[in-house]
Design an enzyme around this catalytic site. Structure first.
Site, mmCIF file in Angstrom:
data_model
loop_
_atom_site.group_PDB
_atom_site.id
_atom_site.type_symbol
_atom_site.label_atom_id
_atom_site.label_comp_id
_atom_site.label_asym_id
_atom_site.label_seq_id
_atom_site.Cartn_x
_atom_site.Cartn_y
_atom_site.Cartn_z
ATOM 1 N N ASP A 3 0.837 -1.196 0.000
ATOM 2 C CA ASP A 3 0.000 0.000 0.000
ATOM 3 C C ASP A 3 0.875 1.250 0.000
ATOM 4 O OD1 ASP A 3 -2.198 -1.683 0.187
ATOM 5 O OD2 ASP A 3 -2.267 -1.557 2.373
ATOM 6 N N LYS A 4 0.311 2.346 -0.460
ATOM 7 C CA LYS A 4 1.053 3.605 -0.573
ATOM 8 C C LYS A 4 1.785 3.955 0.719
ATOM 9 C CE LYS A 4 0.351 8.573 -1.254
ATOM 10 N NZ LYS A 4 -0.628 9.657 -1.549
#
Length: 334
Positions: free
Chosen positions: A168-169
């Protein structure tokens, strides 16, 4: 109809590239195509965006409206930013057909990436928190994929530039990337067969007990929110092993091992038990311990090298924000 002006000057970009044959879909085309036309009497009083659609029917109306709002369309040589503005017969419309964000996404960008290991077959990267792995809506540039395209020539010929799995970012830590198609294929198969060991450090809200347990619960898209995942009977199988390292002042330091790799898996599994990750706003976690992004770091990665056949393993310390918060919990200073 909207007709081309009888004596319009040739656009230099079109002349150089062969006019209408310019490759608008080239991912990093330097100059957009310009089209110009006069408003025919039949279109007198029509909305500007409809007139532009007639000039460039291969683009969606939404994209062309965006070009108008961004100042890429002019009427009688004056930029107009209002799609609903009415046009008059005889007016000259010019539009610069800037490619869509999607078509410009897959281009090389010289971005810093922390390389833990690299050979002719693969790379192991310590991804920074805040870096998006793959271009998507809202993040069409500045991604790991863009960095890989700039890092080595072979990335352009590989699916997803060699990206095998994602983080995830706002999750930091280790990722493996293939540099050749055989390596990419072998790594993808190993992940699908659950032969890649992936271990994470996490900080969760609440006191997580027992000291060691597994969450074996299927995960699917949350029917109430497209940005969330959830434990659902109809979801895909997902298993996370959790080990509690320390508990202090209502927070828990955890080591989590993935057996599957579903989207947001650790975040969803822990939240489903009432222990969202610290600062994970999507799943109910609140900022604490100096953390303003979800407290999750991919700390260990082990797999069989696709070329040598030998098992390799890599470790990465958490970045300063998570390292400090982790120490506070482990040392009982939270």
């Amino acid at each position: 109809m909207v007709q081309p002006p009888a004596h319009s000057p040739a656009d230099p970009a079109n002349a150089a590239e062969g006019g209408a044959d310019v490759e608008l879909d080239a991912p990093w085309a330097a100059q957009p195509e310009r089209r110009a036309a006069l408003v025919a009497s039949a279109r007198h009083g029509q909305r500007l965006d409809k007139a532009v659609v007639a000039m460039a029917p291969e683009f969606s109306r939404t994209h062309l409206q965006g070009l108008i709002e961004q100042g890429h369309v002019s009427v009688d040589a004056v930029p107009v930013r209002t799609p609903s503005r009415k046009v008059l017969a005889g007016q000259a419309i010019a539009v610069d057909l800037v490619p869509t964000a999607e078509s410009r996404a897959f281009r090389p960008e010289a971005l810093p990436i922390a390389i833990v290991f690299e050979d002719a077959h693969l790379m192991v990267i310590d991804k920074a928190a805040g870096m998006v792995v793959h271009p998507a809506a809202g993040n069409w540039s500045g991604t790991l994929l863009n960095a890989l395209l700039a890092h080595h020539r072979g990335a352009a010929s590989l699916p997803r530039a060699g990206i095998v799995h994602r983080l995830d970012k706002d999750t930091s830590g280790l990722m493996v990337v293939g540099k050749t198609l055989p390596a990419l294929t072998a790594l993808a198969r190993a992940i699908a067969a659950r032969e890649v060991h992936r271990e994470y450090l996490a900080l969760a809200q609440g006191e997580v007990y027992p000291a060691a347990f597994s969450v074996d619960a299927p995960i699917g898209r949350d029917p109430q929110s497209r940005v969330r995942m959830a434990v659902l009977a109809s979801g895909r199988p997902a298993r996370t092993d959790v080990q509690t390292v320390a508990v202090a002042a209502g927070y828990s330091a955890l080591r989590c091992t993935l057996h599957t790799g579903r989207t947001h898996q650790i975040r969803v599994h822990l939240a489903s038990r009432g222990h969202p990750l610290v600062a994970d706003a999507v799943y109910g976690g609140k900022p604490a311990l100096g953390m303003t992004r979800q407290a999750l770091h991919a700390t260990r990665l082990a797999f069989v090298h696709p070329a040598s056949g030998k098992e390799v393993s890599f470790e990465a310390l958490p970045p300063p924000d998570l390292a400090s918060a982790w120490r506070n919990v482990v040392q009982g200073r939270a």
